[in-house]
Motif scaffolding. Sequence first.
Motif, PDB file in Angstrom:
ATOM      1  N   LEU A 222       0.847  -1.180   0.000  1.00 19.07           N
ATOM      2  CA  LEU A 222       0.000   0.000   0.000  1.00 19.07           C
ATOM      3  C   LEU A 222       0.887   1.236   0.000  1.00 19.07           C
ATOM      4  O   LEU A 222       1.978   1.228   0.573  1.00 19.07           O
ATOM      5  CB  LEU A 222      -0.923   0.003   1.219  1.00 19.07           C
ATOM      6  CG  LEU A 222      -1.950   1.134   1.338  1.00 19.07           C
ATOM      7  CD1 LEU A 222      -3.264   0.594   1.917  1.00 19.07           C
ATOM      8  CD2 LEU A 222      -1.428   2.250   2.246  1.00 19.07           C
ATOM      9  N   VAL A 223       0.395   2.312  -0.648  1.00 19.29           N
ATOM     10  CA  VAL A 223       1.131   3.575  -0.708  1.00 19.29           C
ATOM     11  C   VAL A 223       0.304   4.681  -0.070  1.00 19.29           C
ATOM     12  O   VAL A 223      -0.884   4.835  -0.375  1.00 19.29           O
ATOM     13  CB  VAL A 223       1.465   3.965  -2.160  1.00 19.29           C
ATOM     14  CG1 VAL A 223       2.156   5.334  -2.201  1.00 19.29           C
ATOM     15  CG2 VAL A 223       2.355   2.919  -2.815  1.00 19.29           C
ATOM     16  N   LEU A 224       0.925   5.434   0.840  1.00 23.12           N
ATOM     17  CA  LEU A 224       0.351   6.654   1.383  1.00 23.12           C
ATOM     18  C   LEU A 224       1.034   7.804   0.661  1.00 23.12           C
ATOM     19  O   LEU A 224       2.255   7.980   0.786  1.00 23.12           O
ATOM     20  CB  LEU A 224       0.601   6.749   2.892  1.00 23.12           C
ATOM     21  CG  LEU A 224       0.039   5.601   3.745  1.00 23.12           C
ATOM     22  CD1 LEU A 224       0.501   5.748   5.191  1.00 23.12           C
ATOM     23  CD2 LEU A 224      -1.481   5.569   3.670  1.00 23.12           C
ATOM     24  N   LEU A 225       0.284   8.572  -0.119  1.00 25.94           N
ATOM     25  CA  LEU A 225       0.882   9.553  -1.031  1.00 25.94           C
ATOM     26  C   LEU A 225       0.380  10.965  -0.742  1.00 25.94           C
ATOM     27  O   LEU A 225      -0.811  11.245  -0.886  1.00 25.94           O
ATOM     28  CB  LEU A 225       0.549   9.166  -2.481  1.00 25.94           C
ATOM     29  CG  LEU A 225       0.981  10.114  -3.582  1.00 25.94           C
ATOM     30  CD1 LEU A 225       2.492  10.312  -3.592  1.00 25.94           C
ATOM     31  CD2 LEU A 225       0.511   9.589  -4.938  1.00 25.94           C
ATOM     32  N   ASP A 226       1.307  11.841  -0.336  1.00 22.94           N
ATOM     33  CA  ASP A 226       0.946  13.236  -0.109  1.00 22.94           C
ATOM     34  C   ASP A 226       0.697  13.907  -1.455  1.00 22.94           C
ATOM     35  O   ASP A 226       1.412  13.668  -2.433  1.00 22.94           O
ATOM     36  CB  ASP A 226       2.085  13.950   0.628  1.00 22.94           C
ATOM     37  CG  ASP A 226       1.680  15.335   1.107  1.00 22.94           C
ATOM     38  OD1 ASP A 226       0.470  15.635   1.105  1.00 22.94           O
ATOM     39  OD2 ASP A 226       2.570  16.119   1.471  1.00 22.94           O
TER      40      ASP A 226
ATOM     41  N   PRO B  14      -2.872  -0.476  -3.919  1.00 25.86           N
ATOM     42  CA  PRO B  14      -3.753   0.513  -3.304  1.00 25.86           C
ATOM     43  C   PRO B  14      -2.997   1.794  -2.954  1.00 25.86           C
ATOM     44  O   PRO B  14      -1.882   1.740  -2.424  1.00 25.86           O
ATOM     45  CB  PRO B  14      -4.245  -0.199  -2.036  1.00 25.86           C
ATOM     46  CG  PRO B  14      -4.086  -1.654  -2.335  1.00 25.86           C
ATOM     47  CD  PRO B  14      -2.881  -1.760  -3.188  1.00 25.86           C
ATOM     48  N   VAL B  15      -3.614   2.940  -3.249  1.00 23.50           N
ATOM     49  CA  VAL B  15      -3.018   4.242  -2.956  1.00 23.50           C
ATOM     50  C   VAL B  15      -4.022   5.085  -2.182  1.00 23.50           C
ATOM     51  O   VAL B  15      -5.159   5.268  -2.631  1.00 23.50           O
ATOM     52  CB  VAL B  15      -2.607   4.989  -4.243  1.00 23.50           C
ATOM     53  CG1 VAL B  15      -2.075   6.381  -3.899  1.00 23.50           C
ATOM     54  CG2 VAL B  15      -1.559   4.207  -5.028  1.00 23.50           C
ATOM     55  N   ILE B  16      -3.601   5.577  -1.021  1.00 26.61           N
ATOM     56  CA  ILE B  16      -4.420   6.501  -0.237  1.00 26.61           C
ATOM     57  C   ILE B  16      -3.762   7.866  -0.297  1.00 26.61           C
ATOM     58  O   ILE B  16      -2.598   8.016   0.082  1.00 26.61           O
ATOM     59  CB  ILE B  16      -4.553   6.042   1.226  1.00 26.61           C
ATOM     60  CG1 ILE B  16      -5.265   4.680   1.300  1.00 26.61           C
ATOM     61  CG2 ILE B  16      -5.314   7.083   2.048  1.00 26.61           C
ATOM     62  CD1 ILE B  16      -5.387   4.129   2.707  1.00 26.61           C
ATOM     63  N   MET B  17      -4.486   8.855  -0.799  1.00 24.37           N
ATOM     64  CA  MET B  17      -3.953  10.207  -0.924  1.00 24.37           C
ATOM     65  C   MET B  17      -4.073  10.941   0.407  1.00 24.37           C
ATOM     66  O   MET B  17      -5.092  10.855   1.082  1.00 24.37           O
ATOM     67  CB  MET B  17      -4.709  10.985  -2.005  1.00 24.37           C
ATOM     68  CG  MET B  17      -4.704  10.350  -3.392  1.00 24.37           C
ATOM     69  SD  MET B  17      -3.072  10.288  -4.160  1.00 24.37           S
ATOM     70  CE  MET B  17      -2.717  12.039  -4.383  1.00 24.37           C
TER      71      MET B  17
ATOM     72  N   GLY C 154      -7.641  13.059  -7.963  1.00 23.90           N
ATOM     73  CA  GLY C 154      -6.900  11.890  -7.509  1.00 23.90           C
ATOM     74  C   GLY C 154      -7.715  10.615  -7.616  1.00 23.90           C
ATOM     75  O   GLY C 154      -7.227   9.583  -8.087  1.00 23.90           O
ATOM     76  N   LEU C 155      -8.968  10.672  -7.193  1.00 26.95           N
ATOM     77  CA  LEU C 155      -9.839   9.498  -7.303  1.00 26.95           C
ATOM     78  C   LEU C 155     -10.093   9.133  -8.754  1.00 26.95           C
ATOM     79  O   LEU C 155     -10.131   7.957  -9.122  1.00 26.95           O
ATOM     80  CB  LEU C 155     -11.158   9.759  -6.578  1.00 26.95           C
ATOM     81  CG  LEU C 155     -11.085   9.854  -5.051  1.00 26.95           C
ATOM     82  CD1 LEU C 155     -12.393  10.377  -4.479  1.00 26.95           C
ATOM     83  CD2 LEU C 155     -10.743   8.504  -4.435  1.00 26.95           C
TER      84      LEU C 155
ATOM     85  N   ILE D 150      -7.531  10.839   2.677  1.00 26.36           N
ATOM     86  CA  ILE D 150      -7.772  11.268   4.041  1.00 26.36           C
ATOM     87  C   ILE D 150      -7.185  12.659   4.205  1.00 26.36           C
ATOM     88  O   ILE D 150      -6.115  12.953   3.661  1.00 26.36           O
ATOM     89  CB  ILE D 150      -7.161  10.275   5.059  1.00 26.36           C
ATOM     90  CG1 ILE D 150      -7.595  10.641   6.488  1.00 26.36           C
ATOM     91  CG2 ILE D 150      -5.651  10.219   4.951  1.00 26.36           C
ATOM     92  CD1 ILE D 150      -7.253   9.560   7.511  1.00 26.36           C
ATOM     93  N   CYS D 151      -7.911  13.535   4.875  1.00 24.85           N
ATOM     94  CA  CYS D 151      -7.497  14.936   4.996  1.00 24.85           C
ATOM     95  C   CYS D 151      -6.576  15.143   6.199  1.00 24.85           C
ATOM     96  O   CYS D 151      -6.840  14.649   7.290  1.00 24.85           O
ATOM     97  CB  CYS D 151      -8.719  15.844   5.144  1.00 24.85           C
ATOM     98  SG  CYS D 151      -9.811  15.857   3.713  1.00 24.85           S
ATOM     99  N   LYS D 152      -5.508  15.897   5.981  1.00 26.13           N
ATOM    100  CA  LYS D 152      -4.615  16.298   7.069  1.00 26.13           C
ATOM    101  C   LYS D 152      -5.229  17.479   7.825  1.00 26.13           C
ATOM    102  O   LYS D 152      -5.825  18.351   7.185  1.00 26.13           O
ATOM    103  CB  LYS D 152      -3.260  16.720   6.514  1.00 26.13           C
ATOM    104  CG  LYS D 152      -2.439  15.619   5.890  1.00 26.13           C
ATOM    105  CD  LYS D 152      -1.104  16.213   5.440  1.00 26.13           C
ATOM    106  CE  LYS D 152      -0.162  15.156   4.910  1.00 26.13           C
ATOM    107  NZ  LYS D 152       1.128  15.746   4.498  1.00 26.13           N
ATOM    108  N   PRO D 153      -5.021  17.560   9.124  1.00 30.48           N
ATOM    109  CA  PRO D 153      -4.457  16.508   9.991  1.00 30.48           C
ATOM    110  C   PRO D 153      -5.505  15.431  10.250  1.00 30.48           C
ATOM    111  O   PRO D 153      -6.700  15.718  10.293  1.00 30.48           O
ATOM    112  CB  PRO D 153      -4.117  17.280  11.271  1.00 30.48           C
ATOM    113  CG  PRO D 153      -5.118  18.384  11.313  1.00 30.48           C
ATOM    114  CD  PRO D 153      -5.357  18.787   9.876  1.00 30.48           C
TER     115      PRO D 153
END
Length: 234
Positions: free
Chosen positions: A48-52, A74-77, A90-91, A99-102
Amino acid sequence: MNKILLIDDDPEMGELLSTYLDGEGYTLHHACTAKDGLKVIEHGDFELVLLDIVLPDISGLNVLGKIRQDSTIPVIMLTGKGDEVDRVVGLEMGADDYICKPFPLRELLARMRASLRRCSMSKSSIIHTPSSKGKLKVGGIEVNLDSQSIIVQGLETHFTAAEFSIIEHLAVNCGKLVERDELMEIALGRTVDFDDYVLNVHMSNLRRKIGDSVAIKTIRGRGYMMTARNKTEA
């Protein structure tokens, strides 16, 4: 341990997530630039990738595009609260979730587990049909559960893991109403307390890709129903 790749230029974020996820059974590799992230993903066996979405050298959207050229990982932005347009793009480009920061660490963990579980369930599920093992035909599409591929009007078409899960569940229940909450939970791995914004975009994407091969009807206020446009359903 599940290997996770984080592409984000914030070193404190990397340290925080590494410590937290290690305690949850995950190994995190942190790349601070898009260039390093793309280099690592070519040789690393990540799940899985968490991508800023904002990176110092290349836009996270461009990184996503490069990843999607030859990978369905899978990539979660990771996005800012005001980046609604970027979230949609992105989608549409193939991100599985955002998921939105913070963000609360437990929420991120829930999103990660949902994405990983969805992929695991798709890989292990097999449907037997009269025509062939592991294949399901509805109208002009053929869903191959073994190879995780979808043929649209005779041509293999690329679908993300999330889109594949949605089509698979609708096809299995062809001709039946699938409630939105059910689709959110089973196909996307998200409970009803999550917003369904992601589902809306995924539905738009897959409808564009399948064209008029099959019909996906929206039952207002309830859910969706897949039906064949002709009598070629097997």
